[in-house]
Design a protein around this motif. Structure first.
Motif, mmCIF file in Angstrom:
data_model
loop_
_atom_site.group_PDB
_atom_site.id
_atom_site.type_symbol
_atom_site.label_atom_id
_atom_site.label_comp_id
_atom_site.label_asym_id
_atom_site.label_seq_id
_atom_site.Cartn_x
_atom_site.Cartn_y
_atom_site.Cartn_z
ATOM 1 N N TYR A 1 2.360 4.422 -4.571
ATOM 2 C CA TYR A 1 0.291 4.955 -5.359
ATOM 3 C C TYR A 1 -0.070 4.240 -3.353
ATOM 4 O O TYR A 1 0.398 2.896 -2.676
ATOM 5 N N VAL A 2 -1.320 4.717 -3.488
ATOM 6 C CA VAL A 2 -2.091 4.600 -2.589
ATOM 7 C C VAL A 2 -3.885 3.906 -3.022
ATOM 8 O O VAL A 2 -4.428 4.671 -3.664
ATOM 9 N N VAL A 3 -4.087 2.546 -2.114
ATOM 10 C CA VAL A 3 -5.527 2.194 -2.776
ATOM 11 C C VAL A 3 -6.516 3.223 -2.194
ATOM 12 O O VAL A 3 -6.552 3.211 -0.725
ATOM 13 N N VAL A 4 -7.247 3.820 -3.015
ATOM 14 C CA VAL A 4 -8.910 4.802 -2.265
ATOM 15 C C VAL A 4 -9.756 3.593 -2.364
ATOM 16 O O VAL A 4 -10.276 3.319 -3.316
ATOM 17 N N SER A 5 -10.826 4.285 -0.918
ATOM 18 C CA SER A 5 -12.285 4.147 -2.139
ATOM 19 C C SER A 5 -12.856 4.998 -2.895
ATOM 20 O O SER A 5 -12.900 6.314 -2.564
ATOM 21 N N THR A 6 -13.639 4.535 -3.693
ATOM 22 C CA THR A 6 -13.962 5.916 -4.359
ATOM 23 C C THR A 6 -15.295 6.261 -3.967
ATOM 24 O O THR A 6 -16.004 7.120 -4.300
ATOM 25 N N ALA A 7 -15.878 5.393 -2.915
ATOM 26 C CA ALA A 7 -17.035 5.881 -2.317
ATOM 27 C C ALA A 7 -16.813 7.070 -1.198
ATOM 28 O O ALA A 7 -17.481 8.012 -1.305
ATOM 29 N N ASP A 8 -15.773 6.862 -0.837
ATOM 30 C CA ASP A 8 -15.679 8.807 0.544
ATOM 31 C C ASP A 8 -13.648 8.956 -0.296
ATOM 32 O O ASP A 8 -13.147 9.744 1.131
ATOM 33 N N TRP A 9 -13.052 8.231 -0.802
ATOM 34 C CA TRP A 9 -11.456 8.892 -0.955
ATOM 35 C C TRP A 9 -10.607 8.276 0.235
ATOM 36 O O TRP A 9 -10.027 8.856 -0.149
ATOM 37 N N ALA A 10 -11.473 7.689 0.851
ATOM 38 C CA ALA A 10 -10.708 6.799 1.765
ATOM 39 C C ALA A 10 -9.335 5.617 1.488
ATOM 40 O O ALA A 10 -9.833 4.840 0.957
ATOM 41 N N LYS A 11 -8.427 5.835 2.806
ATOM 42 C CA LYS A 11 -7.313 4.534 2.168
ATOM 43 C C LYS A 11 -8.298 3.371 2.773
ATOM 44 O O LYS A 11 -8.174 3.290 3.375
ATOM 45 N N ARG A 12 -7.533 2.527 1.714
ATOM 46 C CA ARG A 12 -7.709 0.662 1.815
ATOM 47 C C ARG A 12 -6.843 -0.340 1.829
ATOM 48 O O ARG A 12 -5.357 0.235 1.018
ATOM 49 N N ASP A 13 -6.927 -0.661 2.351
ATOM 50 C CA ASP A 13 -5.698 -1.942 1.572
ATOM 51 C C ASP A 13 -5.704 -2.456 0.738
ATOM 52 O O ASP A 13 -6.607 -2.739 -0.293
ATOM 53 N N VAL A 14 -3.859 -2.806 0.247
ATOM 54 C CA VAL A 14 -4.167 -3.252 -0.867
ATOM 55 C C VAL A 14 -5.036 -5.068 -1.177
ATOM 56 O O VAL A 14 -4.602 -6.039 -0.895
ATOM 57 N N PRO A 15 -5.693 -4.511 -1.934
ATOM 58 C CA PRO A 15 -6.745 -6.080 -2.686
ATOM 59 C C PRO A 15 -5.881 -7.042 -2.601
ATOM 60 O O PRO A 15 -4.943 -7.226 -3.516
ATOM 61 N N HIS A 16 -6.454 -8.286 -1.690
ATOM 62 C CA HIS A 16 -5.243 -9.705 -2.051
ATOM 63 C C HIS A 16 -5.049 -9.669 -3.931
ATOM 64 O O HIS A 16 -4.344 -10.225 -3.675
ATOM 65 N N ALA A 17 -5.636 -9.663 -4.395
ATOM 66 C CA ALA A 17 -5.715 -10.153 -5.963
ATOM 67 C C ALA A 17 -4.444 -8.781 -6.539
ATOM 68 O O ALA A 17 -3.452 -9.692 -7.328
ATOM 69 N N ILE A 18 -4.219 -7.852 -6.236
ATOM 70 C CA ILE A 18 -3.213 -6.982 -6.373
ATOM 71 C C ILE A 18 -2.233 -7.416 -6.030
ATOM 72 O O ILE A 18 -0.677 -7.083 -6.218
ATOM 73 N N ARG A 19 -2.041 -7.288 -4.377
ATOM 74 C CA ARG A 19 -0.756 -8.050 -3.598
ATOM 75 C C ARG A 19 -0.325 -9.391 -4.563
ATOM 76 O O ARG A 19 0.762 -8.867 -4.663
ATOM 77 N N VAL A 20 -0.993 -9.829 -4.570
ATOM 78 C CA VAL A 20 -0.670 -11.264 -5.695
ATOM 79 C C VAL A 20 0.355 -11.200 -6.729
ATOM 80 O O VAL A 20 0.869 -11.624 -7.315
ATOM 81 N N ALA A 21 -1.477 -10.365 -7.930
ATOM 82 C CA ALA A 21 -0.351 -10.322 -8.809
ATOM 83 C C ALA A 21 1.131 -9.151 -9.024
ATOM 84 O O ALA A 21 1.608 -9.620 -9.395
ATOM 85 N N LEU A 22 0.984 -8.602 -7.397
ATOM 86 C CA LEU A 22 2.423 -7.592 -7.501
ATOM 87 C C LEU A 22 3.616 -7.826 -7.249
ATOM 88 O O LEU A 22 4.908 -7.819 -7.969
ATOM 89 N N SER A 23 3.444 -9.401 -6.737
ATOM 90 C CA SER A 23 4.094 -9.601 -6.170
ATOM 91 C C SER A 23 5.441 -10.737 -7.126
ATOM 92 O O SER A 23 6.245 -11.204 -6.842
#
Length: 140
Positions: free
Chosen positions: A113-135
């Protein structure tokens, strides 16, 4: 956290002419298991969208081991295999019970899965909260 799993009972419409789950439905099951995992982690998909982010599947793999039949209860075990800068990989194993009562893998796979912006569909960094949760999700 113990390994997360999501239960499924195949519906009649998911069965093909061979009497087993049609292969394309495993991708739907993986997607449903991903969404359920995020809900379980307290990171709902609607919240992600409200924050202007979305996830796109950019790569998937499925390996068939044994059939799943109509009305046969199975569960999809989900594990976090990798967390990168803009993407993460979840692994899935469809587990069913054999005649002796032992749980056996039927299908396994993974999605990147790649995290993207809904504004321009460009890649974004995995948000810290998601990174911690997935960890907190056990790996392989």
């Amino acid at each position: 956290m113990t390994q997360y799993s999501f239960g499924i009972v195949p519906r009649y419409a998911e069965i093909d002419q061979q009497g087993v789950v049609f292969n394309g439905h495993y991708l739907t099951w993986f997607d449903e298991a991903c969404t359920a995992l995020f809900d379980h982690l307290g990171m709902s998909y609607p919240d992600l969208i409200a924050d202007g982010l979305d996830m796109q599947v950019v790569h998937t793999e499925i390996d068939f081991r044994a059939p799943v039949r109509w009305r046969e209860p199975v569960r999809i075990a989900v594990r976090c295999q990798r967390i990168g800068t803009t993407s993460f990989t979840l692994g899935f194993t469809v587990l069913g019970t054999d005649a002796s009562g032992d749980e056996q893998p039927r299908v396994s796979g993974s999605n990147v899965y790649v995290v993207v912006s809904t504004a321009d569909w460009a890649k974004r960094d995995v948000p810290h909260a998601i990174r911690v949760a997935l960890s907190s999700v056990p790996g392989q």
